[in-house]
Design an enzyme around this catalytic site. Structure first.
Site, short mmCIF file in Angstrom:
data_model
loop_
_atom_site.label_atom_id
_atom_site.label_comp_id
_atom_site.label_asym_id
_atom_site.label_seq_id
_atom_site.Cartn_x
_atom_site.Cartn_y
_atom_site.Cartn_z
N GLU A 1 -0.75 0.12 -3.04
CA GLU A 1 -1.69 0.53 -1.44
C GLU A 1 -1.34 0.86 -0.65
O GLU A 1 -1.73 1.62 0.06
CB GLU A 1 -1.77 -1.19 -0.96
CG GLU A 1 -2.17 -2.56 -1.46
CD GLU A 1 -1.40 -4.04 -1.03
OE1 GLU A 1 -1.83 -5.01 -1.65
OE2 GLU A 1 -1.63 -4.13 0.26
N CYS B 1 -5.16 -7.13 1.90
CA CYS B 1 -3.65 -7.78 1.11
C CYS B 1 -3.31 -8.44 2.45
O CYS B 1 -4.10 -9.21 3.40
CB CYS B 1 -3.13 -6.68 0.51
SG CYS B 1 -1.71 -7.86 -0.71
N HIS C 1 -6.19 -11.52 0.32
CA HIS C 1 -4.97 -12.05 -0.79
C HIS C 1 -5.08 -13.12 -0.17
O HIS C 1 -5.04 -14.21 0.56
CB HIS C 1 -3.76 -11.68 -0.57
CG HIS C 1 -3.19 -11.90 -2.17
ND1 HIS C 1 -2.24 -12.75 -2.14
CD2 HIS C 1 -2.77 -10.55 -3.28
CE1 HIS C 1 -1.80 -12.83 -3.64
NE2 HIS C 1 -2.59 -11.27 -4.46
#
Length: 210
Positions: free
Chosen positions: A16, A118, A137
């Site tokens: 990421e 996330c 997430h």
């Protein structure tokens, strides 16, 4: 030139972080990575300044700087990016400096962009951002108060009038659509298309345009 500040800490999800940093650079955006330390960290290296960030899969990354709130604000940068990885996300979410920084970008009179992916979306909770559409997430979905409008989408864009545009996403697999959305917001659709083409995504695998 458009400028972006990308946060990193021990435990940050390396895909990421690197996909965001690399792809923004391809769009001509000037990026700076800022390390967020945590007290008594058993990770990283005291031999460098800033210290090496030991990411979630033990990849070591040397940040550009250690976070200095006085030089990291929305007067200096157009976008603030917060990657996930549970260890790094917890450090950032618990950091008063990061919480204040997020609020300063969100409330800046010259509209800014904030990206969270996330578990990095947890910072929206601790920074006490107002309720709005958001994603993260799935492992941290239950932590979001009811005033957030949680969506199970790859990328969620929330544009509250007079506030920063908040872009949230779900995990490593959505990192590319996340950063392509950021590029379109910061530089326009033509620049986004210009970046996507030479990357040669296999036909039918990216879902582009997202």
């Amino acid at each position: 030139m458009v400028k972006a500040l990308i946060l990193i800490a021990d435990g940050t999800e390396e895909m990421e972080f690197t996909i965001a940093y690399d792809t923004l650079i391809r769009a001509g955006i000037e990026c700076t990575s800022a390390f967020i330390p945590r007290s008594l960290s058993p990770y990283g290296s005291s031999d460098t300044s800033p210290p090496l960030a030991v990411c979630s899969r033990q990849v070591k990354i040397l940040p550009d700087v250690t976070l200095d709130p006085l030089s990291a604000g929305p007067e200096k940068y157009d976008a603030l990016i917060i990657p996930g990885g549970m260890g790094g996300a917890v450090t950032m979410a618990e950091s008063t400096e990061v919480q204040n920084l997020v609020r300063s970008y969100y409330n800046h009179p010259e509209k800014r962009t904030i990206g969270m992916i996330c578990a990095g979306s947890k910072v929206a909770i601790t920074a006490k951002l107002p309720g709005q559409p958001i994603t993260s997430h799935p492992s941290v979905q239950s932590e979001f108060p009811e005033h957030f409008e949680y969506k199970e989408q790859s990328v969620v864009v929330s544009a509250v009038p007079g506030k920063a545009t908040l872009v949230t996403s779900r995990g490593p697999g959505t990192a590319f659509p996340f950063v392509f959305t950021l590029i379109e917001l910061l530089c326009g659709k033509d620049k986004r298309d210009e970046v996507v083409g030479p990357m040669i995504f296999p036909s039918g695998t990216t879902g582009y345009p997202f």
